[in-house]
Design an enzyme around this catalytic site. Sequence first.
Site, PDB file in Angstrom:
ATOM      1  N   ASN A 222       0.017   9.866   8.462  1.00 38.43           N
ATOM      2  CA  ASN A 222       1.021  10.848   7.747  1.00 38.43           C
ATOM      3  C   ASN A 222       0.398  10.970   6.528  1.00 38.43           C
ATOM      4  O   ASN A 222       0.338  12.284   6.243  1.00 38.43           O
ATOM      5  CB  ASN A 222       2.255  10.106   7.301  1.00 38.43           C
ATOM      6  CG  ASN A 222       3.205   9.776   8.974  1.00 38.43           C
ATOM      7  OD1 ASN A 222       2.925  10.398   9.924  1.00 38.43           O
ATOM      8  ND2 ASN A 222       4.172   8.756   8.821  1.00 38.43           N
TER       9      ASN A 222
ATOM     10  N   LYS B 123       8.992   4.307  -6.251  1.00 37.79           N
ATOM     11  CA  LYS B 123       9.731   5.357  -5.598  1.00 37.79           C
ATOM     12  C   LYS B 123      11.134   4.776  -5.130  1.00 37.79           C
ATOM     13  O   LYS B 123      11.271   3.783  -4.643  1.00 37.79           O
ATOM     14  CB  LYS B 123       9.033   5.767  -4.255  1.00 37.79           C
ATOM     15  CG  LYS B 123       7.513   6.077  -3.934  1.00 37.79           C
ATOM     16  CD  LYS B 123       7.043   6.284  -2.797  1.00 37.79           C
ATOM     17  CE  LYS B 123       6.411   5.041  -2.246  1.00 37.79           C
ATOM     18  NZ  LYS B 123       5.446   5.288  -1.177  1.00 37.79           N
TER      19      LYS B 123
ATOM     20  N   ASP C 289       5.558   8.216   2.743  1.00 33.87           N
ATOM     21  CA  ASP C 289       4.041   8.730   3.056  1.00 33.87           C
ATOM     22  C   ASP C 289       3.878  10.078   2.409  1.00 33.87           C
ATOM     23  O   ASP C 289       2.871  10.547   1.959  1.00 33.87           O
ATOM     24  CB  ASP C 289       3.515   8.638   4.416  1.00 33.87           C
ATOM     25  CG  ASP C 289       4.047   7.367   5.207  1.00 33.87           C
ATOM     26  OD1 ASP C 289       3.801   6.291   4.474  1.00 33.87           O
ATOM     27  OD2 ASP C 289       4.381   7.486   6.230  1.00 33.87           O
TER      28      ASP C 289
END
Length: 317
Positions: free
Chosen positions: A38, A226, A259
């Site tokens: 990805n 994240k 990703d």
Amino acid sequence: MVDVITFGEAMAVFVPTAPGPLRHVRQFEKHVAGAEFNLAIGASRLGLEAGWISRVGRDEFGEEIVRVLRGEGVDTRHVLFSNRPTGVYFKEYSALGEPRVSYYRAGSAASELGPDDIDPGYIASAKALHVTGITPLLSESCRQATRKAMDAAHQAGVTVVLDPNIRYKLIAPDNVPAVFRPLLEDSDLVLAGEGELRAILQDEISPLERLEEAVLDLGPRLVVVKRGAEGAVARTAEERVEEGPYPVERVVDPIGAGDGFDAGFLAGWLRKWELRQCLRLGNLVGASATGVHGDHEGYPSWEDALAMLERHQDACR
């Protein structure tokens, strides 16, 4: 010169057309995906020269994986075909909560990846080497391949980028610190979820800022946290930048968002953007993945990403 090289396993993915336990599902859509796969596609769509190293089966799924990558402009010269099968996984949707995943990857072609498959000269041709914590857990030979790739990057002055991508179906929680802490220590740039960092550092109570400092103390120059619907944080020894999420009208499937964030952040960072802009691009690409079935299908092109960023900034003014 290649902008970013990554390596790992790609698999065939079967996505149910209706929610419910797999034993009751009758129809599926077939996709191909994998964290590093990805990332390579997301980076290529954003105008980077991306390379992917792996082994795939000499079967229809392996052929499709290579065909998709080539169609996306990813360098597949270091992909090898194996007599072992390509791995497979199934998604399962519930009316409540996030999708569940069932893997069938033991003894797969990618688990045969080894240090002899890593060309130090190829690694040295890149600006960045993207590593996940998935690959070294697939087999002892994959662990050795990961070590060789990271050593080759360090020797050539190539930036090592780590996304832990912890998969608890591959490792027991108690074993996470011993396996992942050395990976943090050997990385230059870390892209991780807050929960992953807490698991690695065995710290469930410290404020996020202290957690970021602890990562920097281990050696990385930059840590990016994240935080999903709360956006993301970038931290160096000199500055700390927070950025809110890119708005999403409806989440279809969150798998692939992390990703996509990596691809977006690296696309900005390798262009020497300011950290805030890198976070914005990462959030945008990650959010784009959540609106469709399939991990990478929603990632935008470079032109679309720039237009979306501009519209979002105009709306925030």
